[in-house]
Scaffold this motif. Sequence first.
Motif, short mmCIF file in Angstrom:
data_model
loop_
_atom_site.label_atom_id
_atom_site.label_comp_id
_atom_site.label_asym_id
_atom_site.label_seq_id
_atom_site.Cartn_x
_atom_site.Cartn_y
_atom_site.Cartn_z
N VAL A 1 40.43 51.15 23.68
CA VAL A 1 41.34 50.45 24.59
C VAL A 1 40.71 50.43 25.97
CG1 VAL A 1 43.61 50.50 25.66
CG2 VAL A 1 43.35 51.18 23.29
N PRO A 2 40.43 49.25 26.52
CA PRO A 2 39.83 49.19 27.86
C PRO A 2 40.82 49.65 28.93
CG PRO A 2 40.07 46.98 26.91
CD PRO A 2 40.58 47.97 25.91
N SER A 3 40.28 50.33 29.91
CA SER A 3 41.15 50.79 30.99
C SER A 3 41.26 49.70 32.04
CB SER A 3 40.60 52.06 31.62
OG SER A 3 39.37 51.78 32.23
N THR A 4 42.41 49.64 32.68
CA THR A 4 42.61 48.68 33.76
C THR A 4 43.07 49.44 34.99
OG1 THR A 4 44.89 48.26 33.11
CG2 THR A 4 43.22 46.78 32.21
N THR A 5 42.72 48.91 36.13
CA THR A 5 43.14 49.50 37.39
C THR A 5 44.03 48.50 38.09
OG1 THR A 5 41.03 50.64 37.53
CG2 THR A 5 42.33 50.53 39.54
N PRO A 6 45.35 48.68 38.02
CA PRO A 6 46.21 47.75 38.74
C PRO A 6 46.00 47.89 40.24
CG PRO A 6 47.51 49.49 37.71
CD PRO A 6 46.06 49.71 37.34
N THR A 7 46.04 46.79 40.92
CA THR A 7 45.81 46.82 42.36
C THR A 7 46.87 46.00 43.07
OG1 THR A 7 44.34 44.93 42.17
CG2 THR A 7 43.31 47.10 42.13
N THR A 8 47.05 46.29 44.33
CA THR A 8 47.96 45.53 45.17
C THR A 8 47.16 44.44 45.86
OG1 THR A 8 49.25 47.51 45.58
CG2 THR A 8 49.56 45.69 47.11
N PRO A 9 47.57 43.19 45.74
CA PRO A 9 46.81 42.11 46.37
C PRO A 9 46.74 42.25 47.89
CG PRO A 9 48.44 41.22 44.86
CD PRO A 9 48.70 42.70 45.00
N ALA A 10 45.62 41.87 48.44
CA ALA A 10 45.48 41.81 49.89
C ALA A 10 46.33 40.64 50.38
CB ALA A 10 44.02 41.61 50.27
N ALA A 57 29.28 44.31 50.98
CA ALA A 57 30.45 44.39 51.85
C ALA A 57 31.72 44.02 51.09
CB ALA A 57 30.26 43.47 53.06
N ASP A 58 31.64 42.99 50.24
CA ASP A 58 32.81 42.59 49.47
C ASP A 58 33.15 43.63 48.40
OD1 ASP A 58 33.25 40.31 50.96
OD2 ASP A 58 32.16 39.00 49.59
N GLN A 59 32.15 44.24 47.79
CA GLN A 59 32.40 45.30 46.82
C GLN A 59 33.12 46.47 47.50
OE1 GLN A 59 29.22 46.45 44.12
NE2 GLN A 59 28.25 44.45 44.43
N LYS A 60 32.70 46.79 48.73
CA LYS A 60 33.36 47.86 49.48
C LYS A 60 34.81 47.49 49.77
CE LYS A 60 33.14 50.58 53.66
NZ LYS A 60 32.81 50.60 55.05
N PHE A 61 35.05 46.25 50.18
CA PHE A 61 36.41 45.78 50.46
C PHE A 61 37.29 45.94 49.21
CE2 PHE A 61 39.63 42.45 50.33
CZ PHE A 61 40.29 42.66 51.54
N VAL A 62 36.79 45.50 48.06
CA VAL A 62 37.56 45.58 46.81
C VAL A 62 37.85 47.03 46.47
CG1 VAL A 62 37.44 45.21 44.32
CG2 VAL A 62 36.76 43.39 45.89
N THR A 63 36.88 47.90 46.62
CA THR A 63 37.08 49.32 46.32
C THR A 63 38.16 49.90 47.23
OG1 THR A 63 34.78 49.53 45.62
CG2 THR A 63 35.93 51.56 46.18
N GLU A 64 38.13 49.54 48.50
CA GLU A 64 39.16 50.03 49.43
C GLU A 64 40.53 49.49 49.05
OE1 GLU A 64 37.58 48.76 53.17
OE2 GLU A 64 36.20 50.45 53.31
N GLN A 65 40.61 48.23 48.64
CA GLN A 65 41.89 47.65 48.23
C GLN A 65 42.41 48.35 46.97
OE1 GLN A 65 43.70 45.23 49.96
NE2 GLN A 65 42.15 45.76 51.45
#
Length: 69
Positions: A1-10, A57-65
């Motif tokens: 079963v693949p894991s998912t990371t729910p996130t809150t949209p920016a 920079a975008d990868q960092k932004f996504v990780t922070e989000q």
Amino acid sequence: VPSTTPTTPAPASRTWTDSSGKFKIEAKFISLADGQITLEKPDGVQLRMPLDKLSAADQKFVTEQALRP
């Protein structure tokens, strides 16, 4: 079963750049799941791509989000 990371949209759109620096798109961050990022363009079209295709920079932004409560 693949894991998912729910996130809150920016809340706002931003300019995203790929790792080569040649491709840019204006879009909102929607989610990150299984190493894939989902972005939504102003016209409502959603795009999915591997996170590692984005600029550092975008990868960092996504990780922070993704870490936001």
